[in-house]
Design a protein around this motif. Structure first.
Motif, PDB file in Angstrom:
ATOM      1  N   PRO A   1     -18.328  18.400  -7.312  1.00 45.06           N
ATOM      2  CA  PRO A   1     -19.395  18.617  -6.322  1.00 45.06           C
ATOM      3  C   PRO A   1     -18.936  18.231  -4.922  1.00 45.06           C
ATOM      4  N   ASP A   2     -19.422  18.962  -3.926  1.00 42.32           N
ATOM      5  CA  ASP A   2     -19.038  18.696  -2.541  1.00 42.32           C
ATOM      6  C   ASP A   2     -19.323  17.260  -2.123  1.00 42.32           C
ATOM      7  N   VAL A   3     -20.420  16.706  -2.638  1.00 38.35           N
ATOM      8  CA  VAL A   3     -20.793  15.360  -2.208  1.00 38.35           C
ATOM      9  C   VAL A   3     -19.699  14.357  -2.542  1.00 38.35           C
ATOM     10  N   TRP A   4     -19.033  14.526  -3.681  1.00 37.72           N
ATOM     11  CA  TRP A   4     -17.989  13.574  -4.058  1.00 37.72           C
ATOM     12  C   TRP A   4     -16.721  13.788  -3.238  1.00 37.72           C
ATOM     13  N   ILE A   5     -16.467  15.021  -2.855  1.00 42.52           N
ATOM     14  CA  ILE A   5     -15.347  15.288  -1.948  1.00 42.52           C
ATOM     15  C   ILE A   5     -15.601  14.604  -0.609  1.00 42.52           C
ATOM     16  N   HIS A   6     -16.843  14.699  -0.135  1.00 40.93           N
ATOM     17  CA  HIS A   6     -17.204  14.080   1.137  1.00 40.93           C
ATOM     18  C   HIS A   6     -17.136  12.561   1.049  1.00 40.93           C
ATOM     19  N   VAL A   7     -17.588  12.025  -0.074  1.00 39.88           N
ATOM     20  CA  VAL A   7     -17.508  10.575  -0.271  1.00 39.88           C
ATOM     21  C   VAL A   7     -16.051  10.114  -0.230  1.00 39.88           C
ATOM     22  N   CYS A   8     -15.185  10.878  -0.861  1.00 41.96           N
ATOM     23  CA  CYS A   8     -13.761  10.524  -0.877  1.00 41.96           C
ATOM     24  C   CYS A   8     -13.167  10.583   0.527  1.00 41.96           C
ATOM     25  N   LEU A   9     -13.598  11.543   1.335  1.00 40.25           N
ATOM     26  CA  LEU A   9     -13.095  11.659   2.702  1.00 40.25           C
ATOM     27  C   LEU A   9     -13.487  10.432   3.530  1.00 40.25           C
ATOM     28  N   VAL A  10     -14.752  10.042   3.423  1.00 45.62           N
ATOM     29  CA  VAL A  10     -15.220   8.865   4.169  1.00 45.62           C
ATOM     30  C   VAL A  10     -14.537   7.603   3.660  1.00 45.62           C
ATOM     31  N   ALA A  11     -14.417   7.498   2.328  1.00 48.81           N
ATOM     32  CA  ALA A  11     -13.760   6.328   1.743  1.00 48.81           C
ATOM     33  C   ALA A  11     -12.302   6.238   2.189  1.00 48.81           C
ATOM     34  N   ALA A  12     -11.623   7.384   2.259  1.00 49.80           N
ATOM     35  CA  ALA A  12     -10.228   7.403   2.694  1.00 49.80           C
ATOM     36  C   ALA A  12     -10.113   6.956   4.146  1.00 49.80           C
ATOM     37  N   TYR A  13     -11.039   7.430   4.971  1.00 47.08           N
ATOM     38  CA  TYR A  13     -11.035   7.028   6.381  1.00 47.08           C
ATOM     39  C   TYR A  13     -11.215   5.515   6.516  1.00 47.08           C
ATOM     40  N   LEU A  14     -12.186   4.963   5.793  1.00 43.56           N
ATOM     41  CA  LEU A  14     -12.439   3.520   5.869  1.00 43.56           C
ATOM     42  C   LEU A  14     -11.261   2.721   5.325  1.00 43.56           C
ATOM     43  N   ALA A  15     -10.647   3.231   4.257  1.00 43.53           N
ATOM     44  CA  ALA A  15      -9.489   2.540   3.681  1.00 43.53           C
ATOM     45  C   ALA A  15      -8.338   2.494   4.677  1.00 43.53           C
ATOM     46  N   ILE A  16      -8.154   3.566   5.427  1.00 41.79           N
ATOM     47  CA  ILE A  16      -7.088   3.596   6.432  1.00 41.79           C
ATOM     48  C   ILE A  16      -7.356   2.561   7.527  1.00 41.79           C
ATOM     49  N   ILE A  17      -8.613   2.473   7.967  1.00 40.12           N
ATOM     50  CA  ILE A  17      -8.968   1.493   9.003  1.00 40.12           C
ATOM     51  C   ILE A  17      -8.672   0.071   8.531  1.00 40.12           C
ATOM     52  N   VAL A  18      -9.103  -0.242   7.319  1.00 40.31           N
ATOM     53  CA  VAL A  18      -8.881  -1.594   6.782  1.00 40.31           C
ATOM     54  C   VAL A  18      -7.392  -1.850   6.581  1.00 40.31           C
ATOM     55  N   LEU A  19      -6.657  -0.841   6.101  1.00 36.25           N
ATOM     56  CA  LEU A  19      -5.216  -0.999   5.889  1.00 36.25           C
ATOM     57  C   LEU A  19      -4.491  -1.276   7.201  1.00 36.25           C
ATOM     58  N   VAL A  20      -4.838  -0.517   8.231  1.00 41.35           N
ATOM     59  CA  VAL A  20      -4.225  -0.734   9.548  1.00 41.35           C
ATOM     60  C   VAL A  20      -4.516  -2.143  10.045  1.00 41.35           C
ATOM     61  N   ALA A  21      -5.761  -2.583   9.857  1.00 39.52           N
ATOM     62  CA  ALA A  21      -6.140  -3.929  10.300  1.00 39.52           C
ATOM     63  C   ALA A  21      -5.370  -5.007   9.546  1.00 39.52           C
ATOM     64  N   GLU A  22      -5.269  -4.854   8.241  1.00 37.77           N
ATOM     65  CA  GLU A  22      -4.579  -5.869   7.440  1.00 37.77           C
ATOM     66  C   GLU A  22      -3.082  -5.908   7.733  1.00 37.77           C
ATOM     67  N   LEU A  23      -2.474  -4.751   7.943  1.00 36.66           N
ATOM     68  CA  LEU A  23      -1.057  -4.715   8.292  1.00 36.66           C
ATOM     69  C   LEU A  23      -0.822  -5.326   9.673  1.00 36.66           C
ATOM     70  N   SER A  24      -1.748  -5.043  10.592  1.00 34.66           N
ATOM     71  CA  SER A  24      -1.636  -5.625  11.941  1.00 34.66           C
ATOM     72  C   SER A  24      -1.733  -7.138  11.885  1.00 34.66           C
ATOM     73  N   HIS A  25      -2.606  -7.621  11.001  1.00 33.69           N
ATOM     74  CA  HIS A  25      -2.748  -9.066  10.822  1.00 33.69           C
ATOM     75  C   HIS A  25      -1.503  -9.653  10.146  1.00 33.69           C
ATOM     76  N   LEU A  26      -1.024  -8.972   9.104  1.00 33.72           N
ATOM     77  CA  LEU A  26       0.102  -9.482   8.327  1.00 33.72           C
ATOM     78  C   LEU A  26       1.373  -9.590   9.167  1.00 33.72           C
ATOM     79  N   TYR A  27       1.600  -8.575  10.002  1.00 26.37           N
ATOM     80  CA  TYR A  27       2.827  -8.540  10.800  1.00 26.37           C
ATOM     81  C   TYR A  27       2.619  -9.009  12.245  1.00 26.37           C
ATOM     82  N   HIS A  28       1.452  -9.595  12.496  1.00 24.20           N
ATOM     83  CA  HIS A  28       1.148 -10.186  13.809  1.00 24.20           C
ATOM     84  C   HIS A  28       1.296  -9.173  14.948  1.00 24.20           C
TER      85      HIS A  28
END
Length: 229
Positions: free
Chosen positions: A7-34
């Motif tokens: 269903p389209d709704v789950w594709i859309h959920v995955c898109l938003v989840a992927a976007y949020l995961a990227i934001i958190v990943l960038v933040a954590e890497l920025s923190h980890l590597y100062h």
């Protein structure tokens, strides 16, 4: 073999989840590597996650998806105050519940305005908080040479001016796109900017992450109910 279509709704959920995961990943890497100081890391998450409301609006996600996500995020935020789940986002023992309040405010606004078929107000409330408060803090810390104190909280006129300008720009842009170039658009946006800035000035325990988005959206909706009816 026939594949069951997703269903389209789950594709859309995955898109938003992927976007949020990227934001958190960038933040954590920025923190980890100062790469950024802790406050800037938090603002990356603060601003980046707020933008997800535009994706939710554009993709027409069901309200329950955003409400469930905000509930999960709020629970994780509470746990992270005691345990180092996301050290780049929350410092253990930090005397602020801003991340928790942020998650709660998103859930409340989506529940409120998706139900009214007025997602633009939820977007205004969340983006005013994300961009207005985020850049007010960054500008205030970098260029805040004219401080003032309110309720025991130290702020700067440079940061508050940034909050006014960005909040007005966000509210007026969204309202202009929805209701056009009418006087209510510009006056309502000004009221939103002033209310948001006043509430942001008092941010003890991170409560502004709740009061600013709810009040911004609520004032915007209420004034338009009066002036456009």
């Amino acid at each position: 073999m026939d594949f069951i279509p997703i269903p389209d709704v789950w594709i859309h959920v995955c898109l938003v989840a992927a976007y949020l995961a990227i934001i958190v990943l960038v933040a954590e890497l920025s923190h980890l590597y100062h790469l950024l100081n802790p406050e800037k890391v938090r603002k990356v998450v603060h601003i980046g996650t707020g933008n997800a409301i535009l994706l939710a609006w554009w993709l027409d996600l069901p309200a329950w998806v955003a409400i469930a996500a905000s509930a999960i995020a709020s629970i994780i935020a509470l746990i992270s105050y005691k345990f180092p789940i996301l050290p780049g986002v929350n410092s253990v023992g930090r005397q602020s519940f801003g991340t928790f309040f942020y998650g709660v405010s998103i859930g409340v606004l989506v529940a409120w305005f998706w139900n009214l078929n007025k997602p633009e107000y939820a977007a205004i409330g969340i983006l005013v908080m994300a961009w207005g408060d985020g850049f007010a803090a960054l500008i205030g810390q970098a260029f805040g040479t004219h401080p003032y104190t309110i309720g025991g909280m130290k702020k700067s006129w440079e940061g508050s001016l940034t909050m006014v300008v960005i909040s007005y720009a966000i509210a007026s842009s969204i309202l202009w796109a929805i209701q056009g170039n009418i006087w209510q658009t510009w006056l309502v946006a000004l009221a939103v900017a002033l209310v948001a800035t006043a509430l942001e000035a008092f941010s003890r325990w991170g409560i502004d992450n709740l009061t600013v988005p709810l009040a911004s959206a609520g004032v915007c909706w209420w004034l338009n109910q009066i002036w456009l009816s």
